[in-house]
Motif scaffolding. Structure first.
Motif, PDB file in Angstrom:
ATOM      1  N   ARG A  88       0.967  -1.313   0.227  1.00 59.97           N
ATOM      2  CA  ARG A  88      -0.120   0.036   0.014  1.00 59.97           C
ATOM      3  C   ARG A  88       0.785   1.163   0.092  1.00 59.97           C
ATOM      4  O   ARG A  88       0.614   2.264  -0.779  1.00 59.97           O
ATOM      5  CB  ARG A  88      -0.942   0.098   0.977  1.00 59.97           C
ATOM      6  N   GLU A  89       2.013   1.133   0.611  1.00 57.76           N
ATOM      7  CA  GLU A  89       2.897   2.202   0.639  1.00 57.76           C
ATOM      8  C   GLU A  89       3.481   2.557  -0.383  1.00 57.76           C
ATOM      9  O   GLU A  89       3.536   3.674  -0.982  1.00 57.76           O
ATOM     10  CB  GLU A  89       3.970   1.945   1.944  1.00 57.76           C
TER      11      GLU A  89
ATOM     12  N   SER B 239       0.806   4.128  -3.111  1.00 56.25           N
ATOM     13  CA  SER B 239       0.702   5.505  -2.570  1.00 56.25           C
ATOM     14  C   SER B 239       1.668   6.416  -2.893  1.00 56.25           C
ATOM     15  O   SER B 239       1.633   7.671  -3.364  1.00 56.25           O
ATOM     16  CB  SER B 239       0.397   5.604  -1.032  1.00 56.25           C
ATOM     17  N   ARG B 240       3.011   6.038  -2.732  1.00 54.03           N
ATOM     18  CA  ARG B 240       4.184   6.693  -3.031  1.00 54.03           C
ATOM     19  C   ARG B 240       4.333   6.987  -4.427  1.00 54.03           C
ATOM     20  O   ARG B 240       4.464   8.299  -5.121  1.00 54.03           O
ATOM     21  CB  ARG B 240       5.576   6.027  -2.570  1.00 54.03           C
TER      22      ARG B 240
ATOM     23  N   GLU C 191       1.575   6.734  -6.608  1.00 58.66           N
ATOM     24  CA  GLU C 191       0.423   7.956  -6.760  1.00 58.66           C
ATOM     25  C   GLU C 191       0.567   9.210  -6.426  1.00 58.66           C
ATOM     26  O   GLU C 191       0.397  10.123  -7.246  1.00 58.66           O
ATOM     27  CB  GLU C 191      -1.005   7.446  -5.942  1.00 58.66           C
TER      28      GLU C 191
ATOM     29  N   GLU D 245     -10.670   4.334  -4.583  1.00 55.12           N
ATOM     30  CA  GLU D 245      -9.764   4.003  -3.552  1.00 55.12           C
ATOM     31  C   GLU D 245     -10.039   2.925  -2.749  1.00 55.12           C
ATOM     32  O   GLU D 245      -8.998   1.985  -2.450  1.00 55.12           O
ATOM     33  CB  GLU D 245      -9.552   5.138  -2.827  1.00 55.12           C
TER      34      GLU D 245
ATOM     35  N   GLN E 299      -7.427  -0.559  -2.380  1.00 52.99           N
ATOM     36  CA  GLN E 299      -6.982  -1.139  -1.121  1.00 52.99           C
ATOM     37  C   GLN E 299      -7.398  -2.382  -1.113  1.00 52.99           C
ATOM     38  O   GLN E 299      -6.452  -3.279  -0.562  1.00 52.99           O
ATOM     39  CB  GLN E 299      -7.568  -0.341  -0.061  1.00 52.99           C
TER      40      GLN E 299
END
Length: 197
Positions: free
Chosen positions: A95-96, A99-100, A102, A178, A182
Motif C-alpha cells: 500500500r505504501e 501511495s508513494r 500515486e 480508492e 486497497q
C-alpha cells in the motif's frame, strides 16, 4: 567561463530534469523539447541545451531521475527489515508503494512515456531495462533478506499486478475507487503470498 559553471551546476541540472518529467507527463514525448523544459523550469531559453548533449541524453537522465525520486523512506525500509514477518506487513508495504507512486503521478506518467519512446530508441531501451532490472533485483533481494513470507516469484507477481493497478489509478482513476484499490492490494498479497500470518 560562465557557460562551464552553469553546465556543471548539479542543482540546475536536477531542476531541468524534474522540469522534463513534468513536460513528459503533460505533453508526451513529442512535446519534450529543450525550449519546453526551459519554460517549465523557468530558466532562460537555451539553458537545457547547455546541460544535455541532445534529446536522447535528456530522456535517459529522466529515466534515472524517476527512480531517484521514488526511493523508499527510512521508515519504510525499517518496516521492511525490522517489522513483523507477516502477510499483513507485506500488505502495508505494498500500500505504501502504491501511495508513494500515486503521489508522484507526473513521474509515473513520464516513465510510461519513456517506456513507449524506448520501443523506438535502443539506447533508451537499454538504460531503462538496466534501471528497471536493478529496481526489481533490489526489491527481490530486500524482500528475501527481510525474512518476510514469499519468494522471488511472489515479489515479481506483486510487481506485475500492482504496476497495472497503478497505471489504471493514474490514467483512468474512475476504473477503481480508492476502496477497491486497497481491497485489490490486500487480495493480491493474500493470493500471491498465500498462507496465514
Amino acid at each position: 567561463m560562465e557557460w562551464c559553471q552553469v553546465r556543471t551546476n548539479p542543482e540546475r541540472r536536477q531542476a531541468l530534469i524534474d522540469a522534463a518529467i513534468e513536460v513528459l507527463a503533460q505533453e508526451g514525448a513529442r512535446g519534450l523539447t529543450f525550449r519546453a523544459v526551459d519554460k517549465e523550469a523557468g530558466v532562460p531559453t537555451g539553458t537545457a541545451s547547455n546541460y544535455f548533449a541532445n534529446r536522447d541524453d535528456l530522456l535517459t537522465q529522466v529515466g534515472s531521475r524517476f527512480y531517484e525520486r521514488l526511493q523508499p523512506s527510512e521508515a519504510t525500509m525499517a518496516k521492511l527489515t525490522e517489522g513483523p514477518k507477516t502477510r499483513a506487513n507485506i500488505t502495508e508495504l505494498m500500500r505504501e508503494v502504491v501511495s508513494r507512486i500515486e503521489a508522484f503521478r507526473t513521474g509515473y506518467l513520464a516513465l510510461l512515456e519513456l517506456r513507449l519512446e524506448a520501443t523506438r530508441r535502443p539506447e533508451l531501451r537499454t538504460v531503462l531495462t538496466e534501471r528497471v532490472r536493478a529496481d526489481i533485483d533490489f526489491n527481490v533481494r530486500n524482500h528475501l533478506d527481510s525474512g518476510l513470507p514469499g519468494d522471488e516469484k511472489s515479489v515479481l507477481l506483486l510487481y506485475l499486478a500492482l504496476n497495472w493497478l497503478i497505471v489504471d489509478r493514474l490514467t483512468l482513476p474512475e476504473v477503481f475507487t480508492e476502496e477497491q484499490s486497497q481491497e485489490l492490494i490486500e487480495a493480491a498479497v493474500e493470493r500471491i503470498i498465500g498462507g496465514g500470518d
